[in-house]
Design a protein around this motif. Structure first.
Motif, PDB file in Angstrom:
ATOM      1  N   GLU A  19       0.824  -1.198   0.000  1.00  0.00           N
ATOM      2  CA  GLU A  19       0.000   0.000   0.000  1.00  0.00           C
ATOM      3  C   GLU A  19       0.865   1.258   0.000  1.00  0.00           C
ATOM      4  N   SER A  20       2.013   1.205   0.663  1.00  0.00           N
ATOM      5  CA  SER A  20       2.885   2.379   0.739  1.00  0.00           C
ATOM      6  C   SER A  20       3.362   2.798  -0.650  1.00  0.00           C
ATOM      7  N   VAL A  21       3.666   1.838  -1.498  1.00  0.00           N
ATOM      8  CA  VAL A  21       4.099   2.164  -2.859  1.00  0.00           C
ATOM      9  C   VAL A  21       2.956   2.844  -3.608  1.00  0.00           C
ATOM     10  N   ASN A  22       1.745   2.326  -3.449  1.00  0.00           N
ATOM     11  CA  ASN A  22       0.591   2.958  -4.099  1.00  0.00           C
ATOM     12  C   ASN A  22       0.385   4.382  -3.599  1.00  0.00           C
ATOM     13  N   LYS A  23       0.528   4.589  -2.284  1.00  0.00           N
ATOM     14  CA  LYS A  23       0.335   5.931  -1.705  1.00  0.00           C
ATOM     15  C   LYS A  23       1.382   6.910  -2.242  1.00  0.00           C
ATOM     16  N   ILE A  24       2.615   6.453  -2.311  1.00  0.00           N
ATOM     17  CA  ILE A  24       3.694   7.322  -2.791  1.00  0.00           C
ATOM     18  C   ILE A  24       3.492   7.670  -4.262  1.00  0.00           C
ATOM     19  N   SER A  32       3.310  13.007 -11.380  1.00  0.00           N
ATOM     20  CA  SER A  32       3.706  13.882 -12.478  1.00  0.00           C
ATOM     21  C   SER A  32       5.097  13.512 -13.000  1.00  0.00           C
ATOM     22  N   THR A  33       6.012  13.243 -12.080  1.00  0.00           N
ATOM     23  CA  THR A  33       7.374  12.873 -12.473  1.00  0.00           C
ATOM     24  C   THR A  33       7.384  11.565 -13.255  1.00  0.00           C
ATOM     25  N   ILE A  34       6.605  10.599 -12.803  1.00  0.00           N
ATOM     26  CA  ILE A  34       6.515   9.321 -13.514  1.00  0.00           C
ATOM     27  C   ILE A  34       5.936   9.548 -14.907  1.00  0.00           C
ATOM     28  N   GLY A  35       4.910  10.388 -14.997  1.00  0.00           N
ATOM     29  CA  GLY A  35       4.316  10.690 -16.298  1.00  0.00           C
ATOM     30  C   GLY A  35       5.300  11.363 -17.243  1.00  0.00           C
ATOM     31  N   LEU A  36       6.049  12.341 -16.723  1.00  0.00           N
ATOM     32  CA  LEU A  36       7.042  13.034 -17.552  1.00  0.00           C
ATOM     33  C   LEU A  36       8.131  12.074 -18.026  1.00  0.00           C
ATOM     34  N   ALA A  37       8.598  11.211 -17.114  1.00  0.00           N
ATOM     35  CA  ALA A  37       9.636  10.244 -17.487  1.00  0.00           C
ATOM     36  C   ALA A  37       9.113   9.264 -18.536  1.00  0.00           C
ATOM     37  N   SER A  38       7.877   8.826 -18.378  1.00  0.00           N
ATOM     38  CA  SER A  38       7.273   7.906 -19.356  1.00  0.00           C
ATOM     39  C   SER A  38       7.141   8.570 -20.720  1.00  0.00           C
ATOM     40  N   ASP A  39       6.695   9.818 -20.727  1.00  0.00           N
ATOM     41  CA  ASP A  39       6.571  10.554 -21.992  1.00  0.00           C
ATOM     42  C   ASP A  39       7.920  10.723 -22.668  1.00  0.00           C
ATOM     43  N   MET A  40       8.929  11.072 -21.876  1.00  0.00           N
ATOM     44  CA  MET A  40      10.279  11.258 -22.420  1.00  0.00           C
ATOM     45  C   MET A  40      10.792   9.934 -23.006  1.00  0.00           C
ATOM     46  N   TYR A  41      10.597   8.854 -22.268  1.00  0.00           N
ATOM     47  CA  TYR A  41      11.035   7.539 -22.742  1.00  0.00           C
ATOM     48  C   TYR A  41      10.331   7.195 -24.060  1.00  0.00           C
ATOM     49  N   SER A 100      -0.493  14.997   6.594  1.00  0.00           N
ATOM     50  CA  SER A 100      -1.256  15.815   7.542  1.00  0.00           C
ATOM     51  C   SER A 100      -0.474  17.055   7.974  1.00  0.00           C
ATOM     52  N   LYS A 101       0.849  16.935   8.096  1.00  0.00           N
ATOM     53  CA  LYS A 101       1.679  18.058   8.543  1.00  0.00           C
ATOM     54  C   LYS A 101       2.113  18.972   7.404  1.00  0.00           C
ATOM     55  N   VAL A 102       2.200  18.437   6.201  1.00  0.00           N
ATOM     56  CA  VAL A 102       2.630  19.216   5.038  1.00  0.00           C
ATOM     57  C   VAL A 102       1.605  19.004   3.919  1.00  0.00           C
ATOM     58  N   PRO A 103       0.449  19.647   4.034  1.00  0.00           N
ATOM     59  CA  PRO A 103      -0.602  19.424   3.036  1.00  0.00           C
ATOM     60  C   PRO A 103      -0.185  19.762   1.611  1.00  0.00           C
ATOM     61  N   ALA A 104       0.859  20.558   1.460  1.00  0.00           N
ATOM     62  CA  ALA A 104       1.323  20.932   0.120  1.00  0.00           C
ATOM     63  C   ALA A 104       1.764  19.730  -0.702  1.00  0.00           C
ATOM     64  N   VAL A 105       2.129  18.616  -0.046  1.00  0.00           N
ATOM     65  CA  VAL A 105       2.558  17.444  -0.822  1.00  0.00           C
ATOM     66  C   VAL A 105       1.416  16.882  -1.664  1.00  0.00           C
ATOM     67  N   LYS A 106       0.188  17.269  -1.351  1.00  0.00           N
ATOM     68  CA  LYS A 106      -0.965  16.791  -2.118  1.00  0.00           C
ATOM     69  C   LYS A 106      -1.322  17.738  -3.263  1.00  0.00           C
ATOM     70  N   LEU A 107      -0.580  18.843  -3.399  1.00  0.00           N
ATOM     71  CA  LEU A 107      -0.861  19.811  -4.458  1.00  0.00           C
ATOM     72  C   LEU A 107      -0.207  19.379  -5.768  1.00  0.00           C
ATOM     73  N   PRO A 108      -0.825  19.738  -6.885  1.00  0.00           N
ATOM     74  CA  PRO A 108      -0.152  19.512  -8.171  1.00  0.00           C
ATOM     75  C   PRO A 108       1.136  20.321  -8.225  1.00  0.00           C
ATOM     76  N   PRO A 109       2.158  19.830  -8.912  1.00  0.00           N
ATOM     77  CA  PRO A 109       3.455  20.512  -8.938  1.00  0.00           C
ATOM     78  C   PRO A 109       3.370  21.986  -9.346  1.00  0.00           C
ATOM     79  N   LYS A 110       2.561  22.334 -10.329  1.00  0.00           N
ATOM     80  CA  LYS A 110       2.450  23.731 -10.773  1.00  0.00           C
ATOM     81  C   LYS A 110       1.915  24.613  -9.652  1.00  0.00           C
ATOM     82  N   GLU A 111       0.887  24.126  -8.958  1.00  0.00           N
ATOM     83  CA  GLU A 111       0.322  24.909  -7.863  1.00  0.00           C
ATOM     84  C   GLU A 111       1.328  25.035  -6.714  1.00  0.00           C
ATOM     85  N   MET A 112       2.068  23.960  -6.434  1.00  0.00           N
ATOM     86  CA  MET A 112       3.090  23.995  -5.386  1.00  0.00           C
ATOM     87  C   MET A 112       4.156  25.037  -5.752  1.00  0.00           C
TER      88      MET A 112
END
Length: 148
Positions: A19-24, A32-41, A100-112
Motif C-alpha cells: 500500500e505504501s508504494v501505491n500511496k507514494i 507527475s514525475t513518472i508521467g514526464l519520465a514515461s513521456d520522455m522515454y 497531515s503536517k505538510v498538506p502541500a505534498v498533495k498539491l499539483p506541482p504547478k500549484e506547489m
C-alpha cells in the motif's frame, strides 16, 4: 519497459500488495514525475527505428529478468510477508503523517511551485520595503547631520 509491461505492485502479478508504494505513486509530484519520465522515454523510443528496436529488446530482457526474479523470490517473500507488511504499514503511517503536517505534498506541482514562488516574492518584497525604509532613514539622518 513500458508502463503496460511493469509488473503489478499489489495483488495479481506476484506482487505483495504494498500500500505504501501505491500511496507514494499517487502523490501529485511523484505521479507527475513518472508521467514526464514515461513521456520522455516514449519520445526517445519513437525517435528512431534502431533506438526503438534496441529499447524493445531491452524491455523484453528486463521483463524476463523481472519474471524470473519474482519466481525465484516468491518463497522468500512468502516467509517475509509478516515483516514486510509491518514495514509497509509503518511507511503508510509515515506518509499519512507527512500529508497531515505538510498538506502541500498533495498539491499539483504547478500549484506547489506557484505557492512557493508567491511566498518567496512576498518575503523579498517585505525585505526590499525594509531596505528602502532604512535607506530613507539614513538619508534623513545624513541630511540632518549636514545641516549642523
Amino acid at each position: 519497459m513500458s508502463a503496460a509491461q511493469v509488473p503489478a505492485v499489489n495483488g495479481s502479478a506476484g506482487g505483495m500488495g504494498l500500500e505504501s508504494v501505491n500511496k507514494i505513486t499517487q502523490l501529485p509530484v511523484v505521479e507527475s514525475t513518472i508521467g514526464l519520465a514515461s513521456d520522455m522515454y516514449r519520445k526517445v523510443k519513437d525517435s528512431n527505428a534502431m533506438v526503438s528496436a534496441a529499447l524493445g529488446a531491452a524491455e523484453s530482457a528486463g521483463q524476463t529478468a523481472v519474471n524470473k526474479a519474482v519466481e525465484v523470490g516468491r518463497p522468500v517473500a512468502a516467509r517475509l510477508h509478516g515483516p514486510i507488511q509491518r514495514v509497509d504499514s509503518a511507511l503508510c503511517t509515515g506518509i499519512d503523517y507527512v500529508e497531515s503536517k505538510v498538506p502541500a505534498v498533495k498539491l499539483p506541482p504547478k500549484e506547489m511551485y506557484d505557492r512557493v514562488m508567491g511566498a518567496v516574492c512576498s518575503v523579498c518584497g517585505y525585505g526590499m520595503q525594509k531596505i528602502n525604509e532604512v535607506g530613507q532613514l539614513i538619508g534623513k539622518t545624513a541630511s540632518a547631520a549636514s545641516e549642523y
